[in-house]
Design an enzyme around this catalytic site. Structure first.
Site, PDB file in Angstrom:
ATOM      1  N   GLN B 259       0.835  -1.211   0.000  1.00 44.00           N
ATOM      2  CA  GLN B 259       0.000   0.000   0.000  1.00 44.00           C
ATOM      3  C   GLN B 259       0.866   1.256   0.000  1.00 44.00           C
ATOM      4  O   GLN B 259       0.598   2.219  -0.690  1.00 44.00           O
ATOM      5  CB  GLN B 259      -0.960   0.045   1.202  1.00 44.00           C
ATOM      6  N   HIS B 262       1.904   2.911  -3.249  1.00 40.55           N
ATOM      7  CA  HIS B 262       0.929   3.573  -4.127  1.00 40.55           C
ATOM      8  C   HIS B 262       1.135   5.086  -4.157  1.00 40.55           C
ATOM      9  O   HIS B 262       1.051   5.711  -5.204  1.00 40.55           O
ATOM     10  CB  HIS B 262      -0.501   3.306  -3.648  1.00 40.55           C
ATOM     11  N   GLU B 327      -9.730   0.169   4.600  1.00 42.39           N
ATOM     12  CA  GLU B 327     -10.062  -0.226   3.229  1.00 42.39           C
ATOM     13  C   GLU B 327      -9.716  -1.711   3.022  1.00 42.39           C
ATOM     14  O   GLU B 327     -10.541  -2.488   2.572  1.00 42.39           O
ATOM     15  CB  GLU B 327      -9.258   0.659   2.257  1.00 42.39           C
ATOM     16  N   HIS B 328      -8.475  -2.077   3.340  1.00 41.61           N
ATOM     17  CA  HIS B 328      -8.017  -3.464   3.233  1.00 41.61           C
ATOM     18  C   HIS B 328      -7.654  -3.976   4.624  1.00 41.61           C
ATOM     19  O   HIS B 328      -6.895  -3.318   5.335  1.00 41.61           O
ATOM     20  CB  HIS B 328      -6.747  -3.558   2.383  1.00 41.61           C
ATOM     21  N   ASP B 361      -5.883  -7.298  -5.567  1.00 43.30           N
ATOM     22  CA  ASP B 361      -5.841  -6.141  -6.479  1.00 43.30           C
ATOM     23  C   ASP B 361      -5.983  -6.571  -7.929  1.00 43.30           C
ATOM     24  O   ASP B 361      -6.380  -5.777  -8.782  1.00 43.30           O
ATOM     25  CB  ASP B 361      -4.500  -5.407  -6.338  1.00 43.30           C
ATOM     26  N   HIS B 420     -53.772  14.911  -1.225  1.00 43.51           N
ATOM     27  CA  HIS B 420     -53.384  13.514  -0.985  1.00 43.51           C
ATOM     28  C   HIS B 420     -54.621  12.714  -0.564  1.00 43.51           C
ATOM     29  O   HIS B 420     -54.935  11.671  -1.136  1.00 43.51           O
ATOM     30  CB  HIS B 420     -52.329  13.425   0.120  1.00 43.51           C
TER      31      HIS B 420
END
Lengths: 435, 435
Positions: B259, B262, B327-328, B361, B420
């Protein structure tokens, strides 16, 4: 007067475009004020919430009196007249039954390569519901928001409703009890949204905030998005009624007015294959407007945004409907199912001559929180999954990794992500059968 | 150096808060520039898109050359080396199989009151995928976005990818072909988002836009939201690895770095029950950093945002994980299933010692577009339903309306909505058996 359009005539496409792109909302720019309130509540918690409540709602609170005691909620429930309570209970039961079928199923399987694959849904841990005070305090909206959350399994459902000058609609409390809200606070505005998003000493933060509100509440929801999830920001209500000449014009006129009476920015459109019927509906609208309590609002909405569209045949309505992508679509025709099947874009479809949209607002079962402003092209009404989130599961054995790992290493290599490839390759370089 | 935290020590809760609320993204304010571009493309269509492409991408286009011809896409596909094409095909097949199980089911039933109730899912008619150019042009992301849309049944999947100086990554085209994109345009930036949202003379508008991009693309997506649907705006990537001392520190270090490499804003966190193991992982990270191509990025991410957290027992990790809502989430422990069952908030869970996040991934099958910045508390990874929308169906017979209509009339009355109530009451005042 509403627009009258004939599908055959020159300029029809442009007129339809103008109608559906008609920007009906006046957007007040309240972003700066709201940002200040959010920052203040985030920094000072209860003290800030109490100060804003005193200033905006003319209500003095303490941390101890922010929350409405269970006894008060019980009392509101017990003081509700029986017939009304039964109506609320019927609505709740039908909404619960309908939404119960929406709970998504996960899956968990092992494929031929030996890879374990799963998808798991869980409820969000805590959700907050904003309920407007004053005239727009609708008990039906409380049910429509609380019940999907509880069906999803949300353990803590917080509700905030302002009590200007200390006044609260007891029906909102009764509906909250029927629906199953867990905590209710008598606070409103951007300060209530901030309290739910960031938490205060008294109010623990939630993970998602839903519910309608004024421009301040909408701006606050937009600004806290990311810190918490939010539902969509609803625009003015809309209805598109498709009706042939075999309908009673008075019924269809009432349906058009049931949206028009919500707000001067609402939009009501009739599509029919009979110019005579269109005229009769227009006249029936004028007739109803003589007696309706909210005639002034309804008249302005109808005159400014209403439309009567005449097509050669009901078939020709299909592409128009998909372009409009209405929030509410009523099909008052002989074979509504066949027509519904051909429509792609609509928030909710009401089938046949005996299904006025208003029955769906209260007791039908489906949700009345629906996509507006053409967003039915890409979004859905409020539902159970709005209070849930999905987690994917992946599990490899050494053999499974040996089977699919080389492709991952190859792709990581062409994407230039060395540690990605390394993390897979290290585990493939061990004697098989380990692990 | 990454933060080292010991769960027992004073100040741990505050340090964890600081870690997870660490604002890692630098937000460039590009809103004004983007608003101008959107307005211009909306007004002038192709001409504006072509001008911006000339200015920003140094590429001269005409309306005829904006779209990449099928022959060029086919050529890119055929020129891809066999091993790589096989990796893409394997990934696509696995993603298709996994997402195929996500297609939601509707329902249609008539209840005891005789009310017809339904819920129907349909694909959005057209979707747009933004694919970044340059170094971040990842073929794996093309697959992860295109395939769920096609599984949903999106008939028209438009892809926009910028080609600065005319250069395009042929693997992106190959992946688009493998995934099944229908139209590809060599345009990028806010002008591409505008073209897809509003349409131009050459590009028909879409209903939903997804895909990652730089600050201009993200701002453009935010600004066109409402006109079209958008996916969530992804933040920097994150991983939380839970690992006991029975792991190889080098493997876990590679996972953390996968990670970190990235983006300098990425965050990698280890939770372990062994201070010795934490130390060994920290050393292994330094070892890997000697050889990795993206070591500079990974080192900065790890030093600025990384963390090694030591807990007394793996059980103690559970509440920490739910707070972080990663996230992961990698569970490199003896019984990952039992631990996973206790976790509520995570975008994706990787089970066991042989499931590095990176395999997910590329070729695992689940989507790699996942909720970041703690939003796994309330949102999910990209999936098939992101390209679908739900329509509710409601149908009453005269008898059914007679059964549930009175409750609707009652509720409309207390909410003060006369039209209504009228629309329901008119239909109840007819002799039974009609209609």
């Amino acid at each position: 007067m509403p627009v009258e359009l004939f599908a055959g005539q020159a300029g029809f496409a442009e007129a339809l475009d103008a109608l559906i792109n008609d920007k009906r909302e006046t957007s007040e720019d309240v972003n700066t004020i709201v940002a200040d309130i959010l920052r203040d509540v985030r920094a000072r918690g209860d003290d800030a919430v109490i100060e804003y409540t005193c200033r905006f709602d003319k209500l003095d609170l303490t941390p101890q009196t922010m929350r409405i005691p269970a006894a008060d909620i019980q009392a509101a429930y017990e003081q509700t007249e029986t017939e009304l309570l039964e109506a609320l209970e019927l609505a709740a039961e039908r909404i619960r039954e309908y939404h119960g079928r929406q709970v998504p199923e996960g899956y968990d399987y092992t494929d031929d390569a030996g890879v374990r694959l799963g998808s798991r849904w869980r409820a969000v841990q805590a959700a907050g519901l904003y309920v407007p005070g004053g005239t727009a305090a609708y008990p039906s909206s409380v049910l429509m928001n609380v019940i999907p959350a509880k069906v999803a399994g949300v353990e803590r459902l917080v509700m905030c409703v302002p009590a200007p000058n200390g006044v609260l609609n007891p029906l909102v409390l009764a509906a909250a009890k029927v629906g199953g809200a867990d905590e209710i606070y008598r606070i409103g505005g951007a300060q209530a949204v901030a309290a739910m998003a960031y938490g205060t000493q008294t109010i623990a933060p939630v993970d998602k905030i839903v519910g309608p509100g004024n421009a301040f509440v909408a701006a606050a929801k937009r600004q806290v998005f990311g810190t918490v999830g939010i539902d969509s920001i609803a625009g003015p209500s809309e209805i598109l009624v498709v009706a042939d000449a075999d309908n009673d014009p008075a019924w269809i006129a009432a349906d058009l007015l049931s949206q028009a009476e919500h707000d001067t920015a609402s939009q009501s459109i009739l599509i029919t294959d009979s110019a005579d019927f269109a005229r009769a509906v227009g006249e029936a609208v004028e007739g109803h407007l003589q007696t309706l309590a909210r005639a002034e609002i309804a008249r302005q909405s109808w005159n400014d945004h209403g439309a009567l569209i005449v097509v050669d045949s009901i078939d020709d309505a299909v592409p128009l409907i998909d372009r409009v992508a209405p929030e509410h679509l009523e099909l008052a025709v002989a074979d509504p199912d066949a027509l519904a099947e051909r429509i792609t874009n609509a928030g909710a479809i009401f089938l046949g001559r005996y299904t006025p949209e208003a029955v769906g607002d209260y007791v039908g079962g489906p949700n009345h929180v629906l996509p507006t402003a053409r967003s039915a092209r890409f979004s859905s009404g409020l539902g159970v999954i709005d209070f849930m989130k999905r987690t994917s599961l992946l599990g490899c054995t050494p053999d499974a990794l040996a089977a699919i790992g080389p492709a991952a290493v190859k792709l990581a290599e062409v994407e230039g992500l060395g540690a990605h490839g390394l993390s897979v390759a290290l585990r493939m370089n061990v004697p098989r059968g380990q692990g």
